[in-house]
Design a protein around this motif. Sequence first.
Motif, PDB file in Angstrom:
ATOM      1  N   ARG A   3       0.827  -1.204   0.000  1.00  7.23           N
ATOM      2  CA  ARG A   3       0.000   0.000   0.000  1.00  7.23           C
ATOM      3  C   ARG A   3       0.859   1.251   0.000  1.00  7.23           C
ATOM      4  O   ARG A   3       1.828   1.335   0.742  1.00  7.23           O
ATOM      5  CB  ARG A   3      -0.890   0.033   1.227  1.00  7.23           C
ATOM      6  CG  ARG A   3      -1.869  -1.092   1.258  1.00  7.23           C
ATOM      7  CD  ARG A   3      -2.712  -1.007   2.473  1.00  7.23           C
ATOM      8  NE  ARG A   3      -3.564  -2.195   2.535  1.00  7.23           N
ATOM      9  CZ  ARG A   3      -4.287  -2.501   3.557  1.00  7.23           C
ATOM     10  NH1 ARG A   3      -4.288  -1.755   4.617  1.00  7.23           N
ATOM     11  NH2 ARG A   3      -5.026  -3.580   3.547  1.00  7.23           N
ATOM     12  N   SER A  28      -5.699  -3.876  -5.777  1.00  4.54           N
ATOM     13  CA  SER A  28      -7.045  -3.395  -5.495  1.00  4.54           C
ATOM     14  C   SER A  28      -7.054  -2.660  -4.166  1.00  4.54           C
ATOM     15  O   SER A  28      -6.137  -2.800  -3.357  1.00  4.54           O
ATOM     16  CB  SER A  28      -8.029  -4.560  -5.471  1.00  4.54           C
ATOM     17  OG  SER A  28      -7.671  -5.461  -4.443  1.00  4.54           O
ATOM     18  N   TRP A  29      -8.088  -1.896  -3.960  1.00  7.09           N
ATOM     19  CA  TRP A  29      -8.202  -1.115  -2.735  1.00  7.09           C
ATOM     20  C   TRP A  29      -9.658  -0.840  -2.437  1.00  7.09           C
ATOM     21  O   TRP A  29     -10.532  -1.026  -3.261  1.00  7.09           O
ATOM     22  CB  TRP A  29      -7.437   0.205  -2.855  1.00  7.09           C
ATOM     23  CG  TRP A  29      -7.932   1.062  -3.991  1.00  7.09           C
ATOM     24  CD1 TRP A  29      -7.500   1.029  -5.285  1.00  7.09           C
ATOM     25  CD2 TRP A  29      -8.977   2.019  -3.946  1.00  7.09           C
ATOM     26  NE1 TRP A  29      -8.210   1.923  -6.040  1.00  7.09           N
ATOM     27  CE2 TRP A  29      -9.129   2.553  -5.247  1.00  7.09           C
ATOM     28  CE3 TRP A  29      -9.823   2.498  -2.949  1.00  7.09           C
ATOM     29  CZ2 TRP A  29     -10.080   3.517  -5.548  1.00  7.09           C
ATOM     30  CZ3 TRP A  29     -10.762   3.465  -3.268  1.00  7.09           C
ATOM     31  CH2 TRP A  29     -10.866   3.960  -4.555  1.00  7.09           C
ATOM     32  N   ARG A  30      -9.939  -0.372  -1.213  1.00  8.22           N
ATOM     33  CA  ARG A  30     -11.267   0.062  -0.816  1.00  8.22           C
ATOM     34  C   ARG A  30     -11.130   0.971   0.404  1.00  8.22           C
ATOM     35  O   ARG A  30     -10.152   0.893   1.136  1.00  8.22           O
ATOM     36  CB  ARG A  30     -12.187  -1.110  -0.514  1.00  8.22           C
ATOM     37  CG  ARG A  30     -11.803  -1.901   0.695  1.00  8.22           C
ATOM     38  CD  ARG A  30     -12.758  -3.048   0.993  1.00  8.22           C
ATOM     39  NE  ARG A  30     -12.804  -3.975  -0.104  1.00  8.22           N
ATOM     40  CZ  ARG A  30     -13.888  -4.622  -0.493  1.00  8.22           C
ATOM     41  NH1 ARG A  30     -15.005  -4.488   0.174  1.00  8.22           N
ATOM     42  NH2 ARG A  30     -13.866  -5.441  -1.499  1.00  8.22           N
ATOM     43  N   TRP A  31     -12.112   1.845   0.570  1.00  6.59           N
ATOM     44  CA  TRP A  31     -12.167   2.704   1.758  1.00  6.59           C
ATOM     45  C   TRP A  31     -12.750   1.892   2.901  1.00  6.59           C
ATOM     46  O   TRP A  31     -13.655   1.080   2.714  1.00  6.59           O
ATOM     47  CB  TRP A  31     -13.069   3.915   1.517  1.00  6.59           C
ATOM     48  CG  TRP A  31     -12.509   4.928   0.583  1.00  6.59           C
ATOM     49  CD1 TRP A  31     -12.924   5.166  -0.698  1.00  6.59           C
ATOM     50  CD2 TRP A  31     -11.452   5.854   0.826  1.00  6.59           C
ATOM     51  NE1 TRP A  31     -12.201   6.188  -1.253  1.00  6.59           N
ATOM     52  CE2 TRP A  31     -11.280   6.627  -0.340  1.00  6.59           C
ATOM     53  CE3 TRP A  31     -10.636   6.112   1.920  1.00  6.59           C
ATOM     54  CZ2 TRP A  31     -10.335   7.635  -0.439  1.00  6.59           C
ATOM     55  CZ3 TRP A  31      -9.685   7.117   1.815  1.00  6.59           C
ATOM     56  CH2 TRP A  31      -9.546   7.863   0.653  1.00  6.59           C
TER      57      TRP A  31
END
Length: 52
Positions: A3, A28-31
């Motif tokens: 990250r 990939s990522w997310r809040w």
Amino acid sequence: MRRAPAPPPPVGGSGQLSTKVTVTSAGSWRWYFPGTTTTARIVSAGDAVALR
């Protein structure tokens, strides 16, 4: 997945989040907001980044 550090996201009057980061690898990522005693926990839909 590694990250990249990101600054705290600004929050507009509409409650939408946004930020800019430098991408060094695909992934990939997310809040994620863990919630507080007065605000519910929430996790955004995921998104992905692909490098060329």
